[in-house]
Design an enzyme around this catalytic site. Structure first.
Site, short mmCIF file in Angstrom:
data_model
loop_
_atom_site.label_atom_id
_atom_site.label_comp_id
_atom_site.label_asym_id
_atom_site.label_seq_id
_atom_site.Cartn_x
_atom_site.Cartn_y
_atom_site.Cartn_z
N ASP A 18 0.79 -1.25 0.00
CA ASP A 18 0.00 0.00 0.00
C ASP A 18 0.82 1.30 0.00
O ASP A 18 0.48 2.25 0.73
CB ASP A 18 -0.97 0.01 1.20
CG ASP A 18 -1.94 -1.16 1.17
OD1 ASP A 18 -1.79 -2.05 0.31
OD2 ASP A 18 -2.84 -1.20 2.01
N ASP A 56 -4.60 -0.92 -1.61
CA ASP A 56 -5.93 -0.74 -1.05
C ASP A 56 -6.78 -0.23 -2.21
O ASP A 56 -6.37 0.70 -2.92
CB ASP A 56 -5.81 0.32 0.05
CG ASP A 56 -6.56 -0.01 1.31
OD1 ASP A 56 -6.80 -1.20 1.57
OD2 ASP A 56 -6.91 0.94 2.04
N HIS A 71 -10.68 6.69 1.30
CA HIS A 71 -9.31 6.70 0.77
C HIS A 71 -9.16 5.57 -0.24
O HIS A 71 -9.92 4.61 -0.23
CB HIS A 71 -8.29 6.50 1.92
CG HIS A 71 -8.49 5.21 2.62
ND1 HIS A 71 -9.41 5.05 3.64
CD2 HIS A 71 -7.94 3.97 2.44
CE1 HIS A 71 -9.41 3.80 4.05
NE2 HIS A 71 -8.53 3.11 3.33
N LYS A 96 -6.93 -5.19 -2.91
CA LYS A 96 -7.65 -5.71 -1.72
C LYS A 96 -8.57 -4.64 -1.16
O LYS A 96 -8.40 -3.46 -1.47
CB LYS A 96 -6.64 -6.16 -0.67
CG LYS A 96 -5.76 -5.03 -0.22
CD LYS A 96 -4.73 -5.49 0.76
CE LYS A 96 -3.89 -4.32 1.20
NZ LYS A 96 -4.68 -3.22 1.80
N CYS A 137 -2.26 -2.71 7.60
CA CYS A 137 -2.08 -3.66 6.51
C CYS A 137 -0.76 -4.40 6.55
O CYS A 137 -0.70 -5.59 6.21
CB CYS A 137 -2.30 -2.96 5.17
SG CYS A 137 -4.06 -2.52 4.96
C1 VGL Z 1 -4.76 0.76 5.76
C2 VGL Z 1 -6.15 1.90 7.18
C3 VGL Z 1 -7.19 1.76 6.30
C4 VGL Z 1 -3.39 0.24 5.47
C5 VGL Z 1 -5.79 0.59 4.88
O1 VGL Z 1 -3.03 0.14 4.29
O2 VGL Z 1 -2.66 -0.06 6.42
N1 VGL Z 1 -4.96 1.40 6.91
N2 VGL Z 1 -7.00 1.10 5.14
ZN ZN Z 2 -8.37 1.04 3.47
#
Ligand code: VGL
Ligand code: ZN
Length: 191
Positions: A18, A56, A71, A96, A137
């Site tokens: 991510d 993400d 996001h 994902k 993540c």
């Molecule tokens: C994530 C918060 C919400 C991450 C993804 O990539 O760690 N954190 N969505």
């Molecule tokens: Zn997320």
């Protein structure tokens, strides 16, 4: 080397979690110093046989956005890789969090391709994990990896936390370590 001239060393993959605009400076869920992982990752990327990324990749409406500001909406600039990331080396791109059913924190929950299946087919037994974010993540992916039996390394200077609660980063590192992940710094990777 074996007789076929191939290295006997276990094949290892780098999994970049991510490293997307929305988790970097100015992003919808920008984390402190998130951008700083980019040069570290670029400096180690050539050491790996295979480089895999996760993104993400959320729908516009998701139960996930009850916990988080919207996001990484599929196809938007926020969901793109950070522009400085050496993304040409990435041979598998996982997506994902694509459904409105759960958070989809782990790269093993990717919906476009099975990460576990890909690793098995490519005889990869060792995973090095880096990216964003330490306490969501990266942690969830690393715990899944270790529970699936992979040798799992987490590169501690190539990850950054959200830290919703102060100390979440430390607790995440402890949890990964106690579950069998190996914590390593980028300048201590084997050649
Ligand atoms: C994530 C918060 C919400 C991450 C993804 O990539 O760690 N954190 N969505
Ligand atoms: Zn997320």
């Amino acid at each position: 080397m074996n007789q076929a001239g191939k290295s006997d060393r276990a094949k290892r993959a780098l999994l970049i979690v991510d490293v997307q605009n929305d988790f970097c400076q100015g992003g919808a869920l920008g984390v402190k110093d998130g951008d700083n992982v980019v040069p570290v990752i670029n400096s180690i990327i050539d050491k790996f046989d295979i480089v895999i990324s996760s993104q993400d990749w959320h729908p516009e409406e998701s139960i996930h956005f009850r916990k988080w500001p919207p996001h990484c909406i599929a196809g938007t600039h926020g969901a793109d890789f950070h522009p400085g990331l050496k993304s040409d080396k990435i041979s598998l791109k996982l997506r994902k969090g694509t459904d409105n059913v759960d958070d989809g924190y782990s790269a093993f929950e990717a919906t476009n391709v099975s990460l576990a299946g890909f690793l098995q087919e490519n005889e990869i037994s060792t995973l090095y994990i880096c990216g964003l974010t330490t306490d969501y993540c990266v942690k969830t992916t690393a715990l899944d990896a270790v529970n699936l039996g992979f040798h799992t390394y987490v590169i501690t200077d190539a990850i950054k936390p959200v830290n919703v609660r102060p100390g979440d980063d430390k607790r995440a590192l402890d949890e990964m370590y106690l579950n069998g992940c190996i914590l390593v710094e980028s300048d201590h990777l084997p050649a």
